[in-house]
Design an enzyme around this catalytic site. Sequence first.
Site, PDB file in Angstrom:
ATOM      1  N   ASP A   1      -0.774  38.321 -28.252  1.00  0.00           N
ATOM      2  CA  ASP A   1       0.312  39.257 -28.536  1.00  0.00           C
ATOM      3  C   ASP A   1       1.442  39.099 -27.532  1.00  0.00           C
ATOM      4  O   ASP A   1       1.209  39.073 -26.320  1.00  0.00           O
ATOM      5  CB  ASP A   1      -0.198  40.701 -28.386  1.00  0.00           C
ATOM      6  CG  ASP A   1      -0.441  41.378 -29.723  1.00  0.00           C
ATOM      7  OD1 ASP A   1      -0.079  40.808 -30.762  1.00  0.00           O
ATOM      8  OD2 ASP A   1      -1.015  42.489 -29.704  1.00  0.00           O
TER       9      ASP A   1
ATOM     10  N   GLU B   1       5.753  42.023 -33.116  1.00  0.00           N
ATOM     11  CA  GLU B   1       5.919  43.150 -34.027  1.00  0.00           C
ATOM     12  C   GLU B   1       7.326  43.217 -34.606  1.00  0.00           C
ATOM     13  O   GLU B   1       8.300  42.882 -33.935  1.00  0.00           O
ATOM     14  CB  GLU B   1       5.625  44.475 -33.289  1.00  0.00           C
ATOM     15  CG  GLU B   1       4.175  44.626 -32.851  1.00  0.00           C
ATOM     16  CD  GLU B   1       3.892  45.973 -32.203  1.00  0.00           C
ATOM     17  OE1 GLU B   1       4.767  46.868 -32.198  1.00  0.00           O
ATOM     18  OE2 GLU B   1       2.765  46.132 -31.692  1.00  0.00           O
TER      19      GLU B   1
ATOM     20  N   GLU C   1      -0.710  46.982 -40.455  1.00  0.00           N
ATOM     21  CA  GLU C   1      -1.462  48.089 -39.851  1.00  0.00           C
ATOM     22  C   GLU C   1      -1.135  49.433 -40.495  1.00  0.00           C
ATOM     23  O   GLU C   1       0.033  49.804 -40.636  1.00  0.00           O
ATOM     24  CB  GLU C   1      -1.162  48.127 -38.333  1.00  0.00           C
ATOM     25  CG  GLU C   1      -1.925  49.224 -37.594  1.00  0.00           C
ATOM     26  CD  GLU C   1      -1.958  49.054 -36.076  1.00  0.00           C
ATOM     27  OE1 GLU C   1      -1.480  48.025 -35.557  1.00  0.00           O
ATOM     28  OE2 GLU C   1      -2.480  49.977 -35.417  1.00  0.00           O
TER      29      GLU C   1
ATOM     30  N   ASP D   1      -2.136  43.396 -27.302  1.00  0.00           N
ATOM     31  CA  ASP D   1      -1.572  44.197 -26.209  1.00  0.00           C
ATOM     32  C   ASP D   1      -2.197  45.591 -26.154  1.00  0.00           C
ATOM     33  O   ASP D   1      -1.901  46.373 -25.251  1.00  0.00           O
ATOM     34  CB  ASP D   1      -0.034  44.267 -26.300  1.00  0.00           C
ATOM     35  CG  ASP D   1       0.470  44.942 -27.549  1.00  0.00           C
ATOM     36  OD1 ASP D   1      -0.340  45.221 -28.458  1.00  0.00           O
ATOM     37  OD2 ASP D   1       1.687  45.187 -27.634  1.00  0.00           O
TER      38      ASP D   1
END
Length: 266
Positions: free
Chosen positions: A73, A105, A172, A34
């Site tokens: 995503d 996420e 990340e 994304d």
Amino acid sequence: MYQDQIPITMMTATDFHSGTMVDQANIDIVLVGDSLAMTVLGHPDTTSVTMDEMIHHTKAVSKALKHSFLLADMPFGSYEESPAIALRNATRFIKEANANAIKLEGGSRVHDQIKLISESGIPVFGHLGLTPQSINSSGGYHTIGKTAVEAKKLMNDVYSLQSAGCCAIVLECVPDKIAELITSNSSVPIIGIGSGSKVNGQVLVYHDVLSMYNHPSPRFCKKFEDLNSAIAKALSCYRDEVVMKKFPEHEHSYRIKKEPLMEFVE
Ligand code: KIV
Ligand code: NA
């Protein structure tokens, strides 16, 4: 690859061209991230990209792939509300856009979503550490896991995702030592971005790797090529040659053998 300790390679792609390039480079996983909200659509962050836009780009990338695994995503707002809504949207990526798996996420808060989607036959990748979709509550993009409390929460989130049936996790912007610890305690592959080398694979954003996106980039964005400069040079060269009547030349034009008949000209 995880069992054989072979590093897993992943890179984003956003359209047919980038998909072709990433696939031809033998990169294992192509992620329609994304982050295309910023690199392709010009948004300031990833929060406003929609399901329909993600499907649109995933379709284009899927047409380019010969062997790479296609991961898409799930955009902000498409899975948080309930497992049922998450499954419905995840299914769209498989049915409409030929994706092989989806990524979303968050930690334990998305446990139930991941469980339902993966039990329905769709592989799910998690995304922990810096989670860009939460920019409005995190207040910025920064390293996650610097304190013992944050590191412990990260590890617990990994366990939660694992127990939900997650097949791999993108990690990340986590300090290398913490990422290494997490990786050695995890039973699923950890794909790092800005999380050091002691993980099971790496992912980067296509536009960052090639310098095609102008923004102050974090230190983990190694620029393997400067395409922005090459493109700028080619485009201004084209413009100059047209203005100076240097292009097109003889070899760029079509010709006829005989002179046109007068009737034709009339
Ligand atoms: O959207 C994206 O590009 C990503 C990668 C940075 C992992 O999620
Ligand atoms: Na993303």
